[in-house]
Write an enzyme that holds these catalytic residues in place. Structure first.
Site, PDB file in Angstrom:
ATOM      1  N   ASP A  33       0.827  -1.086  -0.248  1.00 33.14           N
ATOM      2  CA  ASP A  33      -0.101   0.214   0.174  1.00 33.14           C
ATOM      3  C   ASP A  33       0.791   1.220   0.085  1.00 33.14           C
ATOM      4  OD1 ASP A  33      -2.179  -1.801   0.190  1.00 33.14           O
ATOM      5  OD2 ASP A  33      -2.124  -1.673   2.419  1.00 33.14           O
ATOM      6  N   GLU A 205     -10.982   1.184  -4.232  1.00 35.62           N
ATOM      7  CA  GLU A 205     -10.396   1.714  -3.077  1.00 35.62           C
ATOM      8  C   GLU A 205      -8.992   2.077  -3.132  1.00 35.62           C
ATOM      9  OE1 GLU A 205     -10.103  -2.065  -0.977  1.00 35.62           O
ATOM     10  OE2 GLU A 205      -8.756  -2.978  -2.098  1.00 35.62           O
TER      11      GLU A 205
END
Length: 548
Positions: A33, A205
């Site tokens: 991430d 997302e």
């Protein structure tokens, strides 16, 4: 080869990679991430850490290739802890931004208070205590600074909280007050479902908004963070939409390629775009390196690829279908002094003298009462009743496995007093997916043992045991990873390695088998297995070598 010393007393030996090439992954091992921001000639990058502590490493680079960890965002128990949380919960998907002398990190503390923001004047820290954002319902928040307005954008529920299918999510935004660090105004929905709602897109997302010329771009992941992962792009003339998807989405994915191709890079997505030193655009994103099918033990890693703009739209990795392990680097490489390597093949030694390397990880919080550093004994751990199978804070200090083929070793000094006392080295994926190479006692004899975590019994099973000479003193332990196999060794004299057990199932440690979002760690670990103890174990150093 060259040698250098870190401020944290790490002795490093590594091969320099070829000049003028990016080497993927740029951050090897469990660094998922990624979010990156550019401040003048400097780049700062953060990653998810879930329930490990300290949380959210901060990296600095001048060239997008050579990264140095300069601190951690969550480094004080007074900011937060993750006690009671499973390894794969905790902190999800941070984002880093900068404006007018202040750095901002937004993130989600899953299962707890949700979304928050912290600030710092120096990205190395200290970072503020969290300001919680209860109105921001969802995950993966990030900030966007327009000319006179700031916004917080995030993944949220389906419209009216009524999903049309599993994985139906939205991207939403609020205006954000940089003085009060609170949202203001009404929540706005920017994207419903994904690129094409009729095709039932899942898990939109990791959103980031940026502006280029007169267009606002919304870049987000879609498809879930596994083999169907992708990156998609939308644009609008307004920061709050309406956003129109690119007709040739996704702008990055590997899901359509032959899964049996040689040395694949898979599961690519969760990207952020940034301007390079040459003025061109680059993408930092997560992906994985499986050794077979969808099996990998190193977790989701940070990769880089060039971006080409076509008729006003960005495309990641435009010249290839498959992501590459190296790309030309069309500007000068800037290597930072006293910096641990993060990509390519490398080796290092961590010597525990007076300070801990900021890349070392504890479980859920940090408590300096149970460990000590000194030049004579190295790292001394108190034997705690807590075990790595619980959700507390055991005597555990870990370092990421950064290659599929690698070794880690340590020098242990420990005299167990009873069968409950154990000290040694873990290769650890989560609470019940681990192997533990340790010294202990069995029926009055000192023994070397190898245990395997058991998800079925919520305990651990003994795989191998060997009686050793009592009070042998210093004992070397080594764990070797070779893709889907792990080997376990010991030595009673320097480097005279003997086999305890070889060919142990490595797929047991893979994300595909163990689940969750983390990668494996080599950890130094001591426990009294639920019993009170005043005993201690000392570790002189931790060696690591990765060569693939």
């Amino acid at each position: 080869m060259r040698n250098c010393f870190l401020l944290f007393f790490i002795c490093l030996t590594f091969e320099t990679s070829a000049q003028s090439k990016f080497i993927n992954p740029v951050l090897s091992g469990f660094y998922p991430d990624p979010s990156v921001t550019k401040v003048g000639p400097d780049y700062y990058l953060v990653n998810s850490t879930f329930s490990y502590f300290p949380g959210i490493p901060v990296f600095h680079s001048k060239d997008l290739k050579n990264w140095k960890q300069i601190g951690n965002v969550i480094d004080r128990p007074t900011q937060m802890n993750f006690l009671g949380d499973a390894v794969t919960r905790g902190l999800f998907a941070p984002s880093i931004n900068y404006r007018n002398g202040t750095y901002y990190v937004t993130c989600t503390l899953i299962d707890r208070k949700g979304n928050f923001v912290v600030t710092a004047k120096n990205p190395a820290g200290p970072w503020s205590d969290p300001v919680w954002l209860p109105q921001v319902k969802g995950i993966d928040p990030s900030l966007f600074f327009d000319t006179n307005t700031a916004y917080i954008v995030y993944n949220s529920d389906a419209p009216d909280n009524k999903p049309l299918y599993s994985g139906h999510r939205t991207i939403r935004a609020y205006e954000f007050d940089l003085t009060t660090l609170k949202v203001k105004g009404e929540e706005k929905q920017l994207v419903n479902g994904g690129v094409d709602l009729s095709k039932k897109p899942v898990w939109i997302e990791g959103p980031h908004i940026f502006k280029r010329a007169d267009w606002y771009y919304l870049c987000a992941a879609e498809g879930g963070t596994s083999v169907n992962h992708s990156q998609v792009i939308f644009r609008s003339k307004s920061a709050t939409g309406p956003y129109v998807p690119y007709e040739n989405n996704p702008i990055l994915t590997q899901r359509n390629l032959d899964p049996s191709r040689k040395n694949p890079i898979t599961s690519a997505g969760h990207a952020e775009l940034v301007e390079g030193p040459d003025g061109k655009t680059y993408a930092l994103f997560l992906a994985v390196r499986p050794y077979e099918g969808d099996f990998y033990n190193t977790g989701r890693e940070t990769f880089i690829a060039p971006v080409k703009w076509t008729k006003g739209w960005p495309v990641i990795n435009p010249d290839f279908e498959a992501l590459q392990y190296s790309y030309p680097m069309p500007f000068k490489e800037v290597k930072q002094k006293n910096t641990a390597p993060q990509n390519g093949n490398f080796s290092y030694r961590i010597e525990f003298k007076s300070s801990l390397d900021p890349a070392l990880l504890f479980l859920r919080t940090i408590d300096s009462s149970w460990y000590k550093l000194d030049k004579s004994n190295g790292l001394t751990l108190n034997l705690l009743p807590e075990t790595c199978m619980g959700t507390g804070n055991p005597a555990f200090i870990g370092k990421r496995q950064q290659h599929q083929v690698c070794t880690a070793s340590t020098l242990l000094n420990f005299s167990p007093k009873n069968e409950s006392e154990k000290a040694g080295m873990l290769i650890f994926q989560n609470e019940y997916h681990f192997y533990y190479l340790c010294k202990s006692v069995d029926k009055g004899l000192e023994v070397l043992q190898l245990y395997k975590g058991s998800p079925q019994t919520k305990s651990m099973d003994l795989l191998s045991q060997l009686a050793i000479e009592k009070h042998i003193g210093e004992l070397q332990l080594k764990i070797e990873a070779k893709n889907d196999k792990y080997n376990f060794y010991y030595a009673t004299a320097p480097t005279q390695w003997k086999t305890l057990k070889e060919g142990v199932d490595g797929k047991f440690l893979s994300t595909k088998t163990a689940g969750g979002f983390v990668g494996s760690l080599f950890a130094l670990y001591a426990t009294s297995s639920g019993q009170p103890s005043t005993n201690k174990a000392s570790f002189k150093w931790l060696d690591y070598s990765g060569d693939e």
